[in-house]
Scaffold this active site. Structure first.
Site, short mmCIF file in Angstrom:
data_model
loop_
_atom_site.label_atom_id
_atom_site.label_comp_id
_atom_site.label_asym_id
_atom_site.label_seq_id
_atom_site.Cartn_x
_atom_site.Cartn_y
_atom_site.Cartn_z
N HIS A 143 20.01 50.87 23.18
CA HIS A 143 19.90 51.37 24.55
C HIS A 143 19.98 50.26 25.60
O HIS A 143 20.16 50.55 26.78
CB HIS A 143 18.62 52.20 24.73
N ASP B 288 18.46 52.66 16.95
CA ASP B 288 18.36 51.98 18.25
C ASP B 288 18.50 50.47 18.10
O ASP B 288 17.75 49.69 18.68
CB ASP B 288 17.06 52.32 18.96
N ASN C 153 11.28 44.23 27.78
CA ASN C 153 10.97 43.71 26.45
C ASN C 153 11.88 44.32 25.38
O ASN C 153 11.92 43.82 24.25
CB ASN C 153 9.52 44.03 26.06
N SER C 154 12.59 45.39 25.71
CA SER C 154 13.43 46.07 24.73
C SER C 154 14.39 45.10 24.07
O SER C 154 15.11 44.37 24.75
CB SER C 154 14.22 47.19 25.41
N GLY D 168 19.97 66.57 3.66
CA GLY D 168 20.43 67.85 4.19
C GLY D 168 19.35 68.91 4.19
O GLY D 168 19.61 70.07 3.81
#
Length: 498
Positions: free
Chosen positions: A140, A170, A252-253, A309
């Site tokens: 992100h 992410d 901080n990401s 699944g």
């Protein structure tokens, strides 16, 4: 007249000479005594007044006697210096990542920019991963970036290319050419399962753009599960998340969370806060997942996740009451299996009806998964953790399930997790868009229109002019979006934001 002298007379002696001599002697003696008494009483005060009016050297000497340092245990100073030395070592490898991106132009009628949208500035953190110029950060942070610039601890900068991203974890890998004469130091990764709740951890990054910031805390919890992916609305769960009270804030990401050996235990990526700042609840992608995903992103541009699944939920007290299960039973209740997926092909049975949010609409026939390849499954996160960190597509695993109160072993050949957009997912076997798919479509359609985190979602079914539609309402702290979606095609028919 009496010969006795009065006090008055001592002050005012008589006129006779003999009395005057005696009076002078008495007066002198009394004066000396009085001066000695006054000196004894007032000398300390006069001594202090002299210090006040004395020079700096005299004041410093006096302060040495008056103010004394607290005698601290020397081990505390050693710990303090150890943290300072650790910072000096880590800071060399932590970077600030600055990006420019252009918001996507919405294709919903009545929305979007006229012409090209303006560029936006963004900022995050990252750390040096290897000697080939690779840097790890969050997806992100660089998602949709047109330019990426890396700024190192000493102000030197370099342009970066995005190598690959993985929205499901992410994570992202970017690459730079290391600057000349730069002390390029990759950070080591911690061994899997080396953390315990209570261990001291250190977060490094650039909160609010404040570069080279170090915060310290402890591991608050392990094994958290969190939905991730595009906008955090994916139907997949990222397992084994580390929770920490080390201060983590916007910016901080992508920065590292480290142990006291300077090893990366995870990548910081999220906080839980009503005010978008530190509240003592930060979340970190564990090193075990980083070590699985990042090498695959560098080598192949993608990581292939193992796929069962099926969908389900952890058996808790509420579910156990509804299903009349014993309070000692733990596992995952299978709510649904994907048609044609690995679980369906192996014969895993889902419920005949979906589980509602309060557990009141349960159907019969759902299996309960209690183990996978002999590893106990107590929560849904345990199942996902095994698939992400210990399994690969094509691998055969043994599911232990309870079916009609009998234990059954089922061999399942794992598939590769499909990566479909919400629009593609809308093409269900029945030919109709589900409420869950409609919700995802609505989130994707309004992602550039809503400012803030979605706090509430409402999906209702309606009939408008003979067309069956889903009406999805998304609420943030300041806005409400209403999206109307054709149930047959998944097409967005109408959208409003207030």
């Amino acid at each position: 007249m009496s010969n006795q002298l009065s006090p008055y007379q001592l002050i005012e002696p008589s006129a006779s000479k003999p009395r005057r001599r005696i009076g002078k002697r008495i007066y002198g003696t009394a004066l000396v005594v009085l001066m000695l008494i006054l000196g004894a009483v007032y000398a300390p005060l006069l001594w202090n007044v002299d210090f006040v009016n004395a020079g700096p050297a005299a004041v410093s000497t006096a302060r040495l006697h008056e103010a004394r340092s607290y005698q601290v245990d020397p081990t505390l100073f050693a710990s303090q210096e150890a943290l300072a030395d650790l910072y000096d070592h880590i800071a060399l490898s932590v970077v600030s990542i600055q990006v420019t991106s252009r918001p996507q132009v919405s294709n919903i009628p009545g929305f979007g920019f006229q012409g090209e949208a303006p560029l936006q500035q963004g900022q995050g953190s990252g750390f040096i991963y290897d000697n080939d110029g690779h840097i790890v950060t969050n997806n992100h942070v660089v998602d949709g970036a047109e330019t990426v610039t890396v700024v190192f601890y000493n102000g030197i900068w370099a342009d970066a290319d995005v190598v690959a991203t993985d929205p499901q974890a992410d994570l992202a890998v970017i690459k730079v050419t290391p600057p000349n004469d730069f002390d390029w130091q990759p950070l080591p990764m911690a061994a899997p399962d080396s953390l315990r709740v209570g261990h001291t951890v250190i977060a490094m990054g650039n909160p609010f753009g404040l570069e080279n910031t170090m915060t310290i805390g402890i591991v608050s919890a392990l094994g958290r599960g969190m939905p991730v992916g595009q906008l955090g609305e994916s139907r997949y769960t990222l397992p084994d998340i580390i929770q920490t009270d080390a201060a983590i804030n916007p910016g901080n990401s992508g920065g590292p969370l480290l142990n006291l050996s300077g090893e990366v235990v995870g990548v910081n990526f999220a906080i839980e806060s009503a005010v978008r700042s530190n509240s003592g609840v930060g979340f970190t992608i564990p090193a075990a997942i980083v070590e699985k995903v990042v090498p695959a992103l560098i080598a192949n541009g993608a990581y292939d996740y193992a796929y069962l699944g099926l969908s389900g939920r952890t058996i808790d007290a509420e579910l156990a009451h509804v299903m009349d299960l014993p309070n000692t039973l733990t596992g995952v209740y299978v709510a649904d299996v994907v048609a044609g997926g690995p679980s369906a092909e192996a014969g895993i049975q889902g419920s005949t009806r979906q589980i509602s949010s309060n557990g009141a609409q349960l159907g019969a026939g759902g299996d309960i998964v209690t183990a996978i390849d002999g590893m106990p499954v107590r929560r849904f996160e345990d199942l996902v953790s095994f698939l992400v960190t210990k399994a690969t597509p094509g691998q055969t695993v043994k599911l232990t399930v309870l079916r009609d109160n009998a234990e059954v072993s089922v061999d399942v050949v794992l598939g590769k997790r499909p990566a479909l957009t919400a629009q593609q997912q809308a093409s269900s076997p029945s030919g109709e868009v589900s409420s869950r798919q409609a919700l995802q479509i609505a989130v994707d359609a309004t992602k550039d229109l809503l400012q803030g985190r979605i706090t509430d979602r409402v999906v209702t079914q309606e009939d408008r002019n003979g067309t069956a539609v889903w009406v999805v309402q998304l609420n943030t702290s300041s806005q409400t979006a209403t999206v109307v979606i054709d149930r047959a095609t998944g097409e967005v028919l109408e959208a409003t934001v207030q």
